[in-house]
Design a protein around this motif. Sequence first.
Motif, PDB file in Angstrom:
ATOM      1  N   ILE A 192     -34.463  22.086  29.171  1.00 59.09           N
ATOM      2  CA  ILE A 192     -35.247  21.422  30.207  1.00 59.09           C
ATOM      3  C   ILE A 192     -34.668  21.718  31.588  1.00 59.09           C
ATOM      4  O   ILE A 192     -35.389  22.028  32.539  1.00 59.09           O
ATOM      5  CB  ILE A 192     -35.305  19.919  29.937  1.00 59.09           C
ATOM      6  N   GLY A 193     -33.341  21.665  31.661  1.00 57.52           N
ATOM      7  CA  GLY A 193     -32.688  21.981  32.922  1.00 57.52           C
ATOM      8  C   GLY A 193     -33.010  23.402  33.342  1.00 57.52           C
ATOM      9  O   GLY A 193     -33.324  23.687  34.504  1.00 57.52           O
ATOM     10  N   CYS A 194     -32.929  24.278  32.366  1.00 54.12           N
ATOM     11  CA  CYS A 194     -33.212  25.692  32.614  1.00 54.12           C
ATOM     12  C   CYS A 194     -34.652  25.855  33.102  1.00 54.12           C
ATOM     13  O   CYS A 194     -34.913  26.551  34.091  1.00 54.12           O
ATOM     14  CB  CYS A 194     -32.957  26.432  31.314  1.00 54.12           C
ATOM     15  N   ALA A 195     -35.575  25.190  32.437  1.00 57.07           N
ATOM     16  CA  ALA A 195     -36.978  25.291  32.836  1.00 57.07           C
ATOM     17  C   ALA A 195     -37.166  24.794  34.273  1.00 57.07           C
ATOM     18  O   ALA A 195     -37.879  25.410  35.067  1.00 57.07           O
ATOM     19  CB  ALA A 195     -37.854  24.492  31.879  1.00 57.07           C
ATOM     20  N   ALA A 196     -36.486  23.697  34.597  1.00 57.58           N
ATOM     21  CA  ALA A 196     -36.629  23.143  35.940  1.00 57.58           C
ATOM     22  C   ALA A 196     -36.108  24.115  36.982  1.00 57.58           C
ATOM     23  O   ALA A 196     -36.712  24.315  38.039  1.00 57.58           O
ATOM     24  CB  ALA A 196     -35.872  21.827  36.038  1.00 57.58           C
ATOM     25  N   SER A 197     -34.981  24.714  36.663  1.00 56.33           N
ATOM     26  CA  SER A 197     -34.369  25.625  37.611  1.00 56.33           C
ATOM     27  C   SER A 197     -35.224  26.887  37.775  1.00 56.33           C
ATOM     28  O   SER A 197     -35.398  27.401  38.881  1.00 56.33           O
ATOM     29  CB  SER A 197     -32.968  25.968  37.123  1.00 56.33           C
ATOM     30  N   ILE A 198     -35.760  27.371  36.665  1.00 52.73           N
ATOM     31  CA  ILE A 198     -36.615  28.566  36.735  1.00 52.73           C
ATOM     32  C   ILE A 198     -37.917  28.232  37.470  1.00 52.73           C
ATOM     33  O   ILE A 198     -38.527  29.082  38.116  1.00 52.73           O
ATOM     34  CB  ILE A 198     -36.888  29.119  35.322  1.00 52.73           C
ATOM     35  N   GLN A 199     -38.319  26.992  37.385  1.00 54.23           N
ATOM     36  CA  GLN A 199     -39.524  26.606  38.117  1.00 54.23           C
ATOM     37  C   GLN A 199     -39.310  26.772  39.624  1.00 54.23           C
ATOM     38  O   GLN A 199     -40.170  27.287  40.340  1.00 54.23           O
ATOM     39  CB  GLN A 199     -39.878  25.160  37.795  1.00 54.23           C
ATOM     40  N   LEU A 200     -38.120  26.330  40.070  1.00 58.80           N
ATOM     41  CA  LEU A 200     -37.795  26.524  41.488  1.00 58.80           C
ATOM     42  C   LEU A 200     -37.811  28.010  41.824  1.00 58.80           C
ATOM     43  O   LEU A 200     -38.312  28.434  42.863  1.00 58.80           O
ATOM     44  CB  LEU A 200     -36.404  25.971  41.794  1.00 58.80           C
ATOM     45  N   TYR A 201     -37.250  28.788  40.904  1.00 59.84           N
ATOM     46  CA  TYR A 201     -37.159  30.218  41.129  1.00 59.84           C
ATOM     47  C   TYR A 201     -38.556  30.829  41.224  1.00 59.84           C
ATOM     48  O   TYR A 201     -38.848  31.612  42.130  1.00 59.84           O
ATOM     49  CB  TYR A 201     -36.378  30.850  39.978  1.00 59.84           C
ATOM     50  N   ALA A 202     -39.412  30.442  40.283  1.00 65.44           N
ATOM     51  CA  ALA A 202     -40.775  30.990  40.270  1.00 65.44           C
ATOM     52  C   ALA A 202     -41.485  30.639  41.570  1.00 65.44           C
ATOM     53  O   ALA A 202     -42.195  31.462  42.146  1.00 65.44           O
ATOM     54  CB  ALA A 202     -41.541  30.453  39.069  1.00 65.44           C
ATOM     55  N   ARG A 203     -41.236  29.414  42.036  1.00 63.91           N
ATOM     56  CA  ARG A 203     -41.896  29.001  43.267  1.00 63.91           C
ATOM     57  C   ARG A 203     -41.459  29.894  44.425  1.00 63.91           C
ATOM     58  O   ARG A 203     -42.239  30.296  45.272  1.00 63.91           O
ATOM     59  CB  ARG A 203     -41.553  27.545  43.558  1.00 63.91           C
ATOM     60  N   LYS A 204     -40.146  30.191  44.421  1.00 73.40           N
ATOM     61  CA  LYS A 204     -39.604  31.023  45.482  1.00 73.40           C
ATOM     62  C   LYS A 204     -40.200  32.425  45.434  1.00 73.40           C
ATOM     63  O   LYS A 204     -40.313  33.111  46.446  1.00 73.40           O
ATOM     64  CB  LYS A 204     -38.082  31.095  45.294  1.00 73.40           C
ATOM     65  N   LYS A 205     -40.568  32.871  44.242  1.00 74.59           N
ATOM     66  CA  LYS A 205     -41.000  34.252  44.074  1.00 74.59           C
ATOM     67  C   LYS A 205     -42.518  34.428  44.131  1.00 74.59           C
ATOM     68  O   LYS A 205     -43.015  35.538  43.963  1.00 74.59           O
ATOM     69  CB  LYS A 205     -40.477  34.788  42.734  1.00 74.59           C
ATOM     70  N   ARG A 206     -43.234  33.362  44.349  1.00 72.77           N
ATOM     71  CA  ARG A 206     -44.701  33.465  44.373  1.00 72.77           C
ATOM     72  C   ARG A 206     -45.171  34.474  45.411  1.00 72.77           C
ATOM     73  O   ARG A 206     -46.032  35.310  45.136  1.00 72.77           O
ATOM     74  CB  ARG A 206     -45.332  32.103  44.685  1.00 72.77           C
ATOM     75  N   ASN A 207     -44.568  34.380  46.597  1.00 75.68           N
ATOM     76  CA  ASN A 207     -44.960  35.286  47.674  1.00 75.68           C
ATOM     77  C   ASN A 207     -44.755  36.732  47.291  1.00 75.68           C
ATOM     78  O   ASN A 207     -45.599  37.584  47.557  1.00 75.68           O
ATOM     79  CB  ASN A 207     -44.147  35.005  48.937  1.00 75.68           C
ATOM     80  N   CYS A 208     -43.612  37.012  46.681  1.00 76.24           N
ATOM     81  CA  CYS A 208     -43.310  38.389  46.301  1.00 76.24           C
ATOM     82  C   CYS A 208     -44.350  38.915  45.334  1.00 76.24           C
ATOM     83  O   CYS A 208     -44.817  40.045  45.458  1.00 76.24           O
ATOM     84  CB  CYS A 208     -41.932  38.464  45.655  1.00 76.24           C
ATOM     85  N   VAL A 209     -44.702  38.058  44.354  1.00 77.18           N
ATOM     86  CA  VAL A 209     -45.699  38.497  43.378  1.00 77.18           C
ATOM     87  C   VAL A 209     -47.016  38.772  44.083  1.00 77.18           C
ATOM     88  O   VAL A 209     -47.670  39.796  43.841  1.00 77.18           O
ATOM     89  CB  VAL A 209     -45.886  37.431  42.280  1.00 77.18           C
ATOM     90  N   ALA A 210     -47.393  37.888  45.005  1.00 75.11           N
ATOM     91  CA  ALA A 210     -48.660  38.069  45.717  1.00 75.11           C
ATOM     92  C   ALA A 210     -48.663  39.401  46.463  1.00 75.11           C
ATOM     93  O   ALA A 210     -49.624  40.168  46.394  1.00 75.11           O
ATOM     94  CB  ALA A 210     -48.882  36.918  46.678  1.00 75.11           C
ATOM     95  N   VAL A 211     -47.552  39.705  47.146  1.00 78.04           N
ATOM     96  CA  VAL A 211     -47.489  40.957  47.907  1.00 78.04           C
ATOM     97  C   VAL A 211     -47.547  42.152  46.970  1.00 78.04           C
ATOM     98  O   VAL A 211     -48.297  43.104  47.193  1.00 78.04           O
ATOM     99  CB  VAL A 211     -46.204  40.991  48.763  1.00 78.04           C
ATOM    100  N   LEU A 212     -46.772  42.075  45.879  1.00 76.16           N
ATOM    101  CA  LEU A 212     -46.772  43.178  44.919  1.00 76.16           C
ATOM    102  C   LEU A 212     -48.173  43.400  44.363  1.00 76.16           C
ATOM    103  O   LEU A 212     -48.629  44.535  44.216  1.00 76.16           O
ATOM    104  CB  LEU A 212     -45.795  42.887  43.776  1.00 76.16           C
ATOM    105  N   ARG A 213     -48.847  42.306  44.062  1.00 78.53           N
ATOM    106  CA  ARG A 213     -50.216  42.408  43.541  1.00 78.53           C
ATOM    107  C   ARG A 213     -51.112  43.065  44.580  1.00 78.53           C
ATOM    108  O   ARG A 213     -51.934  43.917  44.273  1.00 78.53           O
ATOM    109  CB  ARG A 213     -50.744  41.020  43.190  1.00 78.53           C
ATOM    110  N   CYS A 214     -50.930  42.664  45.817  1.00 78.46           N
ATOM    111  CA  CYS A 214     -51.728  43.176  46.909  1.00 78.46           C
ATOM    112  C   CYS A 214     -51.503  44.674  47.069  1.00 78.46           C
ATOM    113  O   CYS A 214     -52.418  45.428  47.371  1.00 78.46           O
ATOM    114  CB  CYS A 214     -51.312  42.442  48.180  1.00 78.46           C
ATOM    115  N   LEU A 215     -50.256  45.117  46.830  1.00 81.23           N
ATOM    116  CA  LEU A 215     -49.929  46.532  46.980  1.00 81.23           C
ATOM    117  C   LEU A 215     -50.367  47.332  45.770  1.00 81.23           C
ATOM    118  O   LEU A 215     -50.106  48.525  45.689  1.00 81.23           O
ATOM    119  CB  LEU A 215     -48.426  46.703  47.182  1.00 81.23           C
TER     120      LEU A 215
END
Lengths: 226, 836
Positions: B279-302
């Motif tokens: 659960i701790g791991c999931a919570a921490s990865i959730q923060l990580y995923a949130r941080k990386k949303r922009n990167c994914v969006a840009v990569l998708r855009c490219l």
Amino acid sequence: MLKLENIQKTFPSGSRTITVLSDIDLLIRARSTVAIIGPSGSGKTTLLGLCAGLDRPTAGRVLFNDIDLGPLTEDQLADIRRDQTGFVFQTFRLLPSLTAKENVMIPAELKGDPQAAARADELLDQVGLSERRTHYPRQLSGGEQQRVALARAFINQPKIIFADEPTGNLDDETGQHILDLLFGLNRDQGTTLMVVTHDHALTERVQSIVTLKSGRIVATRATGHR
Amino acid sequence: MKHAPMQRGWLVRMAWRDSRGSRTHLLLSMAALAVGIAALVALRSFGERLDDAIDQQTLTLLGADYSIRSLHPFSPAVEAFLEALPGDSVRETRFYSMIQFPRTGDTRLSHIRALDGSYPFYGEIRADPPEAAHLFLSDPQRVLIEETLMLQFGVEIGDPVQIGQQTFTVAGRLLNVSGETPATASFIGPRVYLSMTALPQTELLREGSLARFFAHFRWPDASARSIAELRQQHQTQMAELRLEMETAEERKALLGNALDNVYHYLNLGAMVALLLGGIGCAASIQLYARKKRNCVAVLRCLGTPARQAFSIYLTQVGVAALMGTLIGAGLGVALQWAIPWILADFLPVDIDSRWSPAAVGVSMLMGFGLSMAFTLLPLLSLRDIPPLSAVRDDLVPARHAARDPRYVVVLFFLVAALFGFATMHTERATHALLVTGAFMLVFALLTAVARALMALARWMLRRGWSFAWRQGIANIHRPHNQTNVLLLSLGLGTFLLCTLALTQQNLLRQFTAPADEGQPNLILFDVQPEQVPSVTEQLAGKNVDLVETTPIVTMRLTAVNGVRVGALRDDPNRDIPHWVLFREYRTTYRDELLDRDRLVQGRWKSPSSLTELIPISIEEALAGYLSIGLGDRLTFDLQGVQLHTVVRSIRRVDWREMRTNFFVIFPAGVLEDAPQYFAIVTRTPTAAEAARIQQTIIATYPNISAFDLRMIVESIDEILSKAAFVIRFMAMFSVLTGLLVLGSTVATSRYDRLEETRLMRVLGARRAQLNRIMSAEYVVLGLIATLAGLSLALIASWSMAHHLFQMPFRPALAPMLLIPAAITAATLLVGRLLTR
Ligand SMILES: Nc1ncnc2c1ncn2[C@@H]1O[C@H](COP(=O)(O)OP(=O)(O)O)[C@@H](O)[C@H]1O
Ligand SMILES: [Mg+2]
């Protein structure tokens, strides 16, 4: 190059739907430069997104080089974006963990281009940043970041560049420099350019200006520039 | 795909580049999970080694190939039978007696073992000095005494010790006996070894004394088959002679069962740690995923296909999970050296220090699978990021995550894994369901509390609070909060620790309460009829309440309604426990029932004539085991005399009462002339007084045994605290995981928080104020989490008390205050240390 036929775009908002774009017909010829202007909220970004295949219209067709984008899958759209389009954003949108050069290389690497690194060096040189290749976005100024973004947009020699207020986050002088580079690269590579802007300096350089208001095209005007 | 090989290379390169600046975050995310994996690896590896050790040391568990035992001294017929059995044999007699150290006068009820030869045949008696292990055999004047007993009373080697009528010399300290555990002394009392030749001089064993008589056999040619044949061959004869046989294999099976329970229990503990870590791991990865949303969006855009963009982050997280698993496995292998040490008091075999690669491999696989499932939950949201969000920040994901079928599949996998794990470590599918259900319930409740707390925080903000409290409480519900994770991990940790402490205290109180409430607390046993007047007289001179003096007559059941017990045992239609049929019945006789004898059926009757059946009263549970009621006939054997009785009443007995309680009560007028001894139940005001009485009585009458309630409470406490140590060890895992989860979420959300903090500072907040904001948040979170855990613990220990132990539940105050306070303080400390 790009043809919009009777485009309509609506969004569901609660129980109602709001119409953002309606009755849009637009033809953009290859190698032409078009500016889209209009008040904030008039639907400029939405229109750009439809043209670039980032989003799908509620009704109407988008033809990209005579290909109807409507029936294409997400992955096919992604291929088109990768091979034939370039993007410049108002907020630069560099990946923060990658160096300037690595950012520029992404589209070429995606394509599997073995020359990716060389091409990136070349483009960084053209935008005057060969010294900053290994720097990370947070070590660069806004103008420098946008120059990296320009290099990234042009690396795959796209047919068309989409730019959403590319100078919106920059001061006038830096903005001018970016526009010089953008139009310079555009001319060198013979690219089509579709740019959303508020910037008057920019509208003076394009061949035609499309004015949007409340989701409709209210004026299309040729400037006479070559 | 067109450029597949190239793409894979790019994927890895991209994953590596993009992970810059997040590698610590990613590894930290896995820290808590690594602890869970460590627990799992350690336990599985230990479990395999334990199985091996038990297999290899089977013979030392019994110390012999087989043993024959009886509740009676071996008769000539038995001796003749034993002579004919294969192998060499050693005789042993075991019984309880008081021993006294004349130098100080201290007395203690001990487990006396008299041997006529060197036993165990396999394994050894460990003593200090080592040669003392056999000295008592060659020199009957010497005895070997439990080390803890010697420490307790300050007894030295060479000191005198009186056992019955004989004074011996202490030859050495008994450390342990193969096949028994260091905790044995807590269970059965201190062990004392002496020579069989010295036994008669003690004058302790008389007719009717409670003792067990053994013949241990070494039969080097024995095999599983030959022993089974031996048993088969002599079964009827042994039954006639009332002999019991036990083989090393049977002892192993018995012990295996007990250890399996401990092992499975510990595994459930590891599962808790693993789940919390997940659960701790999931919570921490959730923060990580949130941080990386922009990167994914840009990569998708490219032009990156959705699956590929997602794969970049899956690769990163996968590598981190792999490293976490490896680190956890390393920790686990290190930790498994510690487990034998932790369980040392309960292990009857020596565990070597090898580790089991197979067990480590399997648990790594399990750990890795679980960690991937847990990280997929938040990571899957990265697949749904539309490229459009690169141009439009405010775009919400198209689908709600919970409705994504992949999300549901992962959740289903997790629940299935939980159930699978529970099935492996509980005996029945219903238990596994219960465990899984209980876990999900606790998780759901804690999540609900977290939700409620966030809503409450939002609501409270509208009230007038001080700036620090308002900000701190706002942090509870703001985006990127740790409320859910902390409530789950700290709440669960508190729940486990409190349940344990409350249950232990409640059990203990059950035994200590009578001592405080004017109940009897010292019982003198084995008082010979002729000793009763003078003992009573001695007691009268002291500050002692004589509660009751009860005669005890020992007999055996021979028939029920005319059917012999042997036939009852062999009857496949009946399932009467062996002990019910073959135990020694210690009975008493009375004129009238006492007030505390609660009749549930029938009436107390005195015999009206000597020719009719003797009317007796039996205990409710015994009636149940034998499936008999009023009017049924029982036949008892009293030293060869058959007593024909009829059940006239049935009583309910509270066995927890510190009294002489009986399954069977005879009316007065029947047993008065039978061999008997008396039990004198007393109440002594202080421990010192109780010790003094034992000393004077035992000095005069060494045959008398004393059950001192305080002593019993002490050994129960000892056993419970030893067991509790093991349980606490597992609960600590869960708390440790919780704190690690806290640490990693604090550390990984630090950047978001830093920005906030900087902004606050710009707005004029002082350092002290910022600290107070943090403290407010963690104190509130810690308190609520621990209170939620405590409430669940109260429910759990209440239902355990009622359904499992069947005793009233009165929660102890100390653990209820201390555990939540300590965990809250730890939370505050970790939070503050990391946010500095
Ligand atoms: N995904 C969406 N959901 C709902 N409304 C949207 C969405 N995208 C855009 N809009 C609305 O459409 C209108 C046009 O937006 P936009 O194209 O961003 O205008 P501009 O770029 O000209 O400022 C705005 O009112 C915006 O709120
Ligand atoms: Mg816009």
